[in-house]
Enzyme design. Structure first.
Site, PDB file in Angstrom:
ATOM      1  N   SER A 459       0.855  -1.185   0.000  1.00 29.10           N
ATOM      2  CA  SER A 459       0.000   0.000   0.000  1.00 29.10           C
ATOM      3  C   SER A 459       0.889   1.232   0.000  1.00 29.10           C
ATOM      4  O   SER A 459       1.775   1.359   0.848  1.00 29.10           O
ATOM      5  CB  SER A 459      -0.917   0.008   1.234  1.00 29.10           C
ATOM      6  OG  SER A 459      -1.726   1.172   1.254  1.00 29.10           O
ATOM      7  N   HIS A 511       2.052 -11.884  13.891  1.00 32.18           N
ATOM      8  CA  HIS A 511       3.036 -12.517  14.767  1.00 32.18           C
ATOM      9  C   HIS A 511       2.843 -14.031  14.876  1.00 32.18           C
ATOM     10  O   HIS A 511       3.728 -14.739  15.358  1.00 32.18           O
ATOM     11  CB  HIS A 511       2.978 -11.886  16.164  1.00 32.18           C
ATOM     12  CG  HIS A 511       4.319 -11.754  16.809  1.00 32.18           C
ATOM     13  ND1 HIS A 511       5.309 -12.704  16.672  1.00 32.18           N
ATOM     14  CD2 HIS A 511       4.847 -10.779  17.594  1.00 32.18           C
ATOM     15  CE1 HIS A 511       6.390 -12.329  17.346  1.00 32.18           C
ATOM     16  NE2 HIS A 511       6.138 -11.159  17.910  1.00 32.18           N
ATOM     17  N   ASP A 515       8.075 -13.971  12.978  1.00 33.68           N
ATOM     18  CA  ASP A 515       8.763 -13.450  14.161  1.00 33.68           C
ATOM     19  C   ASP A 515       9.445 -12.127  13.821  1.00 33.68           C
ATOM     20  O   ASP A 515       9.720 -11.824  12.654  1.00 33.68           O
ATOM     21  CB  ASP A 515       9.803 -14.452  14.660  1.00 33.68           C
ATOM     22  CG  ASP A 515       9.152 -15.740  15.160  1.00 33.68           C
ATOM     23  OD1 ASP A 515       8.027 -15.659  15.704  1.00 33.68           O
ATOM     24  OD2 ASP A 515       9.752 -16.820  14.988  1.00 33.68           O
TER      25      ASP A 515
END
Length: 538
Positions: A459, A511, A515
């Site tokens: 974006s 998440h 990581d």
């Protein structure tokens, strides 16, 4: 209560489908969202999900068989329910969905289609995207009594992804309109009836009353926004009628544009919404442009806004479009189901600016900074495939192919056209593809299949001067990259403060799949590609 499932229309050009495989068998329990079958269309083989729950009582089209859209595909209901009447009445395509097996009067219009007058066709609300469950008629391009030829555009239908023109696959006279402009109805609801002029279709309409069918056009009430719109002159001085969609008239009226100055791109020169939106006074004849010049500043702002004195409370209620509802639903689901975190990195753009200038010096070549970011992202994703992943309850799927979705702002919200196999595209190919997709997105010409299958999304709000922002992940992707504006500012280079150009990149990650260290390594690789564009050409 038994529900009739019809052969869906999974692409805008699909007229029939083939059942490649059934993923459920008769007697299986079906929940909403379960995949029922794999259906082969004119473009691809797609999984078709159930929007109902119950027991699969009947399969109407076997594996390998082909049938027209709206043909009886399956029946879902309560275990042991008698559906013999539904099956016997389903020899022809269905026009409705949920029905009660014990009440013949509640059967869909298509259940009586065996007795349809000769040449009469029931047209239902099409399924124009794989996730569409209902549609809104934005504009009727034909009115009752009009002649319809195969290929004529009947209406503009707003789906959960875009507003698309819906064409007729039949010919005759438009005898009845079942869903008025601005009204929303589930897929397979009675949309219209086409047949020989003068045919009595009151029986068909009555038998289809179980579906949410609107009142006839002459009884329909105009939406408040249409009532408030100033009247647009529809005929030029020579008395010839200007063909324009109601939405185009409304927008032209709000912007103070004379339709006589606009060139129509639609059927028979019909002026569409996009024609009005893309119209500039400079495109008109010199005299007309001169006459319109004093109003230029006024037309840049919404002309229909009422004057509100200071100190007076004023509000305006705007009906949520189908696209806006879906955007709200999906972004809320993404934000509240995926644990987001954001990583930000600053990229030096001096070399990228030099390289772009050289590339664009080649004739017929036009590459934007966004194209360079897309190319760099595709290459970085190949080196860090964990970023190119998606989460499910049972497993993490890592995609080794790269399909980048590019967010494009349109009038009603946001769409994300996809560049398949982006990593194999050159910069010029990416540039040409993005311009084509973005242009068609704004003109509502994108196919649903062109907005499917992304593995990563970008974006860019840099063109609006936004230097840094965080996006919400476009699920099922695991990450989305937010691109800011290039800013000229003092930077330290070789121990000296000099003028440099930098750009901020923000990576939102899920998440559950990515990581922090993995995301950081991806951004480092991305930074290296952008700061050294020659490495993208190797």
């Amino acid at each position: 209560m038994a529900t009739i499932i019809t052969m869906p229309r999974l692409s805008d050009t699909m007229t029939e489908g083939t059942v490649a495989s059934w993923l459920k068998k008769v007697g299986d329990k079906v929940s909403e969202g379960d995949m029922l079958a794999e259906i082969e269309t004119d473009k691809a083989t797609m999984e078709f999900e159930s929007f109902n729950e119950g027991t699969l009582l009947y399969i109407g089209i076997q594996e390998g068989q082909t049938a027209p859209i709206d043909s009886l595909l399956a029946i879902i209901g309560n275990e042991g329910e008698d559906i013999s009447a539904l099956i016997s009445g389903a020899a022809a395509p269905k026009a409705e969905t949920p029905v009660e097996a014990k009440k013949e009067e509640a059967a869909p219009a298509a259940a009586t289609s065996a007795a349809l007058p000769a040449g009469v066709i029931v047209v239902t609300m099409p399924r124009l995207s794989d996730t569409m469950t209902e549609g809104t008629v934005a504009t009727w391009l034909k009115k009752v009594g009009d002649k319809v030829v195969e290929g004529d555009m009947l209406a503009e239908i707003e789906t959960d992804k875009a507003t698309m023109e819906f064409e007729s696959f039949n010919e005759g006279t438009l005898l009845y309109i079942g869903i008025q402009e601005g009204q929303t109805a589930p897929i397979d609801s009675l949309l219209a009836i086409i047949g020989p002029a003068g045919t009595d279709v009151s029986g068909i309409i009555a038998s289809g009353s179980a579906a949410p069918v609107a009142a006839p056009a002459e009884e329909a009430k105009a939406a408040p926004s249409t009532q408030a719109a100033p009247v647009v002159q529809e005929a030029p001085a020579d008395g010839q009628r200007v063909l324009a969609s109601p939405l185009a008239k409304k927008i032209a009226s709000e912007k103070g544009i004379q339709l006589t100055q606009v060139k129509g791109s639609g059927e028979n020169g019909r002026i569409t919404k996009s024609d009005v939106e893309n119209f500039t006074p400079q495109a008109a004849a010199p005299a007309a442009a001169s006459a319109a010049a004093p109003a230029k500043a006024e037309t840049a702002a919404p002309a229909a806004k009422p004057y509100v004195p200071a100190g007076q409370v004023a509000t305006e209620e705007i009906k949520n479009s189908t696209m806006r509802k879906v955007i709200a639903k999906r972004l809320a689901e993404s934000l509240f189901t995926a644990p987001h975190y954001n990583l930000v990195i600053e990229v030096t753009m001096d070399e990228a600016m030099k390289s772009r200038s050289i590339i664009n010096s080649v004739p017929d070549t036009k590459v934007s900074f966004n194209d360079m970011v897309i190319k760099a992202s595709a290459l970085a994703l190949k080196k860090h495939p964990k970023i190119n992943s998606q989460w499910s309850a049972d497993a993490i799927t890592i995609n080794y192919h790269v399909n980048i979705g590019v967010a494009v702002a349109v009038e009603d919200g946001l769409v994300v056209p996809v560049l398949p196999f982006t990593d194999g595209m050159s910069l010029s190919q990416i540039g040409a593809s993005v311009r084509d997709l973005a242009g068609r997105a704004k003109n509502k010409k994108l196919l649903p299949t062109e907005m499917e299958g992304s593995t990563f999304t970008i974006s860019n709000l840099g063109m609006f001067g936004i230097t840094e922002f965080n996006s919400i992940i476009n699920q099922p992707n695991s990450a989305i990259l937010s691109v800011g504006a290039i800013v000229e500012k003092p930077v330290v280079k070789n121990g000296q403060i000099v003028v440099g150009n930098t750009m901020m990149l923000s990576l939102a990650c899920d998440h559950r799949t990515i990581d922090g260290a993995t995301g950081a390594q991806f951004l480092q690789t991305l930074k290296q590609y952008i700061e050294n564009p020659v490495t993208m050409l190797a």
